[in-house]
Design a protein around this motif. Structure first.
Motif, PDB file in Angstrom:
ATOM      1  N   LEU A   1      -1.983  14.835   9.240  1.00 43.86           N
ATOM      2  CA  LEU A   1      -0.963  13.571   8.939  1.00 43.86           C
ATOM      3  C   LEU A   1      -1.248  13.281   7.433  1.00 43.86           C
ATOM      4  CD1 LEU A   1      -2.098  11.116  11.723  1.00 43.86           C
ATOM      5  CD2 LEU A   1      -0.121  12.688  11.767  1.00 43.86           C
ATOM      6  N   PRO A   2       0.110  12.808   6.879  1.00 39.21           N
ATOM      7  CA  PRO A   2      -0.220  11.983   5.651  1.00 39.21           C
ATOM      8  C   PRO A   2      -1.176  10.860   5.961  1.00 39.21           C
ATOM      9  CG  PRO A   2       1.905  11.674   6.647  1.00 39.21           C
ATOM     10  CD  PRO A   2       1.094  12.551   7.460  1.00 39.21           C
ATOM     11  N   HIS A   3      -1.824  10.416   4.874  1.00 37.88           N
ATOM     12  CA  HIS A   3      -2.647   9.129   4.517  1.00 37.88           C
ATOM     13  C   HIS A   3      -2.454   8.448   3.365  1.00 37.88           C
ATOM     14  CE1 HIS A   3      -5.770  11.363   2.290  1.00 37.88           C
ATOM     15  NE2 HIS A   3      -5.910  10.234   1.646  1.00 37.88           N
ATOM     16  N   VAL A   4      -2.661   7.246   3.624  1.00 39.29           N
ATOM     17  CA  VAL A   4      -2.696   6.466   2.327  1.00 39.29           C
ATOM     18  C   VAL A   4      -3.901   5.404   2.389  1.00 39.29           C
ATOM     19  CG1 VAL A   4      -1.477   4.645   0.694  1.00 39.29           C
ATOM     20  CG2 VAL A   4      -0.271   6.545   2.057  1.00 39.29           C
ATOM     21  N   THR A   5      -4.703   5.180   1.518  1.00 38.61           N
ATOM     22  CA  THR A   5      -5.916   4.333   1.682  1.00 38.61           C
ATOM     23  C   THR A   5      -5.604   3.030   1.070  1.00 38.61           C
ATOM     24  OG1 THR A   5      -6.943   5.325  -0.330  1.00 38.61           O
ATOM     25  CG2 THR A   5      -7.709   6.316   1.935  1.00 38.61           C
ATOM     26  N   MET A   6      -6.409   1.920   1.046  1.00 33.09           N
ATOM     27  CA  MET A   6      -6.250   0.895   0.131  1.00 33.09           C
ATOM     28  C   MET A   6      -4.937   0.073   0.402  1.00 33.09           C
ATOM     29  SD  MET A   6      -9.121   0.473  -2.111  1.00 33.09           S
ATOM     30  CE  MET A   6     -10.544   1.534  -2.240  1.00 33.09           C
ATOM     31  N   VAL A   7      -4.400   0.153   1.474  1.00 34.46           N
ATOM     32  CA  VAL A   7      -2.982  -0.526   1.525  1.00 34.46           C
ATOM     33  C   VAL A   7      -3.078  -2.090   1.484  1.00 34.46           C
ATOM     34  CG1 VAL A   7      -1.200  -0.641   3.340  1.00 34.46           C
ATOM     35  CG2 VAL A   7      -2.079   1.293   3.054  1.00 34.46           C
TER      36      VAL A   7
ATOM     37  N   LEU B   1       6.168   9.647   9.051  1.00 32.23           N
ATOM     38  CA  LEU B   1       5.524   9.223  10.060  1.00 32.23           C
ATOM     39  C   LEU B   1       5.318  10.531  10.999  1.00 32.23           C
ATOM     40  CD1 LEU B   1       7.475   5.940  10.929  1.00 32.23           C
ATOM     41  CD2 LEU B   1       5.075   6.193   9.929  1.00 32.23           C
ATOM     42  N   PRO B   2       4.590  10.615  11.840  1.00 34.49           N
ATOM     43  CA  PRO B   2       3.450   9.819  11.877  1.00 34.49           C
ATOM     44  C   PRO B   2       2.578   9.933  10.621  1.00 34.49           C
ATOM     45  CG  PRO B   2       3.080  11.592  13.318  1.00 34.49           C
ATOM     46  CD  PRO B   2       4.584  11.822  12.885  1.00 34.49           C
ATOM     47  N   ALA B   3       1.749   8.646  10.397  1.00 37.34           N
ATOM     48  CA  ALA B   3       0.976   8.617   9.134  1.00 37.34           C
ATOM     49  C   ALA B   3      -0.524   7.859   9.599  1.00 37.34           C
ATOM     50  CB  ALA B   3       1.563   7.935   7.934  1.00 37.34           C
ATOM     51  N   LEU B   4      -1.251   7.991   8.756  1.00 37.98           N
ATOM     52  CA  LEU B   4      -2.514   7.150   8.746  1.00 37.98           C
ATOM     53  C   LEU B   4      -2.911   6.300   7.608  1.00 37.98           C
ATOM     54  CD1 LEU B   4      -6.015   8.256  10.262  1.00 37.98           C
ATOM     55  CD2 LEU B   4      -5.834   6.947   7.894  1.00 37.98           C
TER      56      LEU B   4
END
Lengths: 322, 259
Positions: free
Chosen positions: B138-144, B172-175
């Motif tokens: 899955l794609p991810h993005v931290t510190m949102v 989507l889906p994403a984390l």
């Protein structure tokens, strides 16, 4: 011979401070273990300051798609470099960017990542030191894998102690054409609403979650008035909306170095300390004697802030009258 | 919108933690446990998305029996159901092993988003989110710090260092890992607490997932915990509140000369 590979993160054409500090850790470790040390820079530009660092080889991955940060491309690029180089240890600074992509690389390579380390020792096996419970306790960590990824905390090593050298430079081609991008970042920007500049304040009272509720801030305001001090805070206090966001000190807020930094009910997690540890005189008032803020305090008071602060306001007011 | 929220139970902020006799973890008997702070913000963000777009919020935790409380609290706040992976050995699992456990659980589910806090307040590794995203591809993005859900994608504001930000769009889906302060987490209402009692908490163990302990053997482990050496010599000021105040004014004015 063992191998260490360091990632040297660059921004605006220069290596970041944290990347250089981590590189210093890599230099020391390479000397201690008698390992070969390689550095890696991503993007079209290779800064001269990096070319002057002591290491065995400097790997330059020039792909223009690595000019700005995208997690999927960075993971793929470093994975390719690590496949070629097979380092025993991969080192980086624990920046927000590194936190975003390096664990994903650890998952992909199925190797352990020991994050946010403050040091290492060799006894006789290699032991990484990191903080747990928000800096209250240190942990020695060992790994059992052929490869380990390690990130070092900002300030853990000193960039001004870096050794200079004349590394051989190797341009490395990495094929990123197969990487499908599911994350599309925009340009970075600063929020313009920042209006309070704490960097010139001579005295700062900084309040932490120990204040317990917004209404109780009144005793801090009274003290600030007699002390002629600016008000600042740790992250939770602004998260709760008790103070404006631009009064936050720490890694996600302002960096300050006043003559007096009075930390009240503030535990002093590392994210806060990086923003204020260079203050002239640090005074901490906290009821937890084990709060990390006491590690860097010149004067400490282990007591209930609600008893001390009103008395301190009174004592200061009397001194001014005298 | 089907959203999974991963919550870790940790010692409450401000807890006085003592190293245990073994020297490898802390004494847990007198600790108060609670949901990890940034996980709490992640739960609230999921509940807000569900309120705006419809769907389901599923909370998931892993830990010993005491950890059941964090999913009960989340159900009382409005989550629809819970998965409680009960395991007494969880403290020995490293983040790669945790990633594998959650990946096995989530592969059996359909979802649009996985949310968690940006790091655990106790171990502070900040690794599980990106590792899990990798395992699930899955794609991810931290510190949102902000989220928005236009059709088919998620748009977020990501915090960078020193007051810098950027907007990131992900398929989507994403984390996502959520930074504290993104919203104002709610408290459970009495009605919510009553409703919680009827909601499903699915309890699973390693055997249910078909994982053996050997597959989860840790590649990193803590060998020793200790109190850090002090960097500075701190002068501690003692006495009654009044005496402390008088002495502080004296040292700040005559010794440190900062007032």
């Amino acid at each position: 011979m063992g191998k260490i590979l360091a990632y040297i993160q660059c921004a605006n054409g220069d290596p970041t401070r944290n990347a250089l500090e981590a590189f210093r850790a890599a230099q020391l470790l390479a000397a201690d273990l008698e390992y070969q040390l390689s550095g890696t820079v991503f993007g079209a530009h290779l800064p001269d300051s990096v070319k002057a660092l002591k290491m065995d080889q400097l790997i330059h991955v020039q792909s223009p798609s690595l000019m700005s940060y995208t997690p999927e491309l960075f993971v793929a690029a470093m994975d390719a470099v690590m496949k070629t180089e097979s380092p025993d240890i991969m080192i980086a600074g624990h920046t927000y960017q590194v936190r975003d992509w390096l664990p994903r690389l650890a998952g992909q390579r199925n190797c352990p990542m020991v994050s946010d380390c403050i040091g290492y020792h060799i006894d006789p096996e290699l032991i990484w030191v990191r903080q747990v419970f928000q800096g209250k306790i240190n942990a020695d960590v060992v790994t059992s894998a052929e490869q380990v990824i390690v990130s070092f905390q900002s300030g853990a090593y000193r960039a001004d102690q870096l050794e200079n050298g004349n590394p051989s430079i190797r341009a490395m081609e990495v094929d990123l054409s197969q990487v499908t991008l599911h994350v599309r970042p925009g340009e970075k920007f600063q929020d313009t609403k920042d209006s309070i500049d704490l960097s010139h304040a001579e005295r700062i009272i900084s309040v932490g979650r120990g204040i317990s509720e917004e209404a109780k801030l009144s005793i801090i305001h009274e003290l600030a008035a007699v002390l002629d001090a600016e008000l600042a805070s740790s992250r939770p206090v602004v998260d709760y909306g008790w103070l404006e966001h631009d009064r936050q000190v720490g890694s996600s807020g302002q960096t300050v170095s006043p003559k007096l930094y009075l930390a009240v009910g503030l535990s002093g997690a590392i994210q806060h300390q990086v923003g204020m540890k260079n203050s002239g005189c640090i005074v901490a008032i906290n009821k937890d004697a084990h709060a990390p803020i006491f590690e860097i305090a010149d004067y400490g008071v282990v007591a209930d802030l609600f008893e001390i602060i009103p008395q301190l306001t009174t004592a200061l007011a009397e001194r001014q009258k005298a | 919108m089907k959203i999974f929220v991963l919550i870790k139970q940790v010692a409450a902020q401000g807890s006085v933690v003592k190293i245990d006799g073994d020297g490898r973890w802390v004494e847990e008997t007198n600790l108060v446990f609670t949901a990890n702070e940034s996980d709490n913000y992640a739960l609230e963000e999921a509940l807000l998305m569900k309120e705006a777009h419809g769907g389901e919020v599923v909370v998931c935790t892993l830990g010993p029996e005491r950890a059941r409380q964090v999913v009960k609290d989340a159900l009382a706040k409005g989550a629809d159901r819970a998965i409680f992976f009960r395991d007494d050995q969880f403290a020995d699992l490293d983040s790669n092993a945790l990633g594998e456990v959650f990946a096995r659980i989530l592969r059996e589910e359909e979802f649009d988003l996985i949310l968690s806090g940006l790091q655990a307040d106790d171990t502070g590794e900040a690794e599980l989110g990106p590792i899990l995203a990798q395992k699930l591809n899955l794609p991810h993005v931290t510190m949102v710090v902000e989220t928005e859900l236009p059709d088919g994608v998620i748009k977020v504001k990501q915090e960078l260092e020193g007051g810098w930000f950027r907007f990131v769009e992900a398929d989507l889906p994403a984390l996502l890992t959520i930074q504290s302060g993104i919203n104002q987490p709610r408290y459970a209402s009495l009605k919510g607490i009553m409703a919680m009692k009827k909601k499903e908490i699915r309890e699973i163990t390693m055997a249910d997932l078909g994982i053996t302990a050997a597959e989860l053997s840790a590649m990193q482990s803590i060998t020793r915990l200790y109190i850090p050496e002090k960097i500075k010599e701190t002068t501690f000021i003692e006495g009654s509140a009044e005496e402390i105040a008088t002495k502080l004014v004296d040292v700040l004015s005559n010794e440190a000369k900062v007032i």
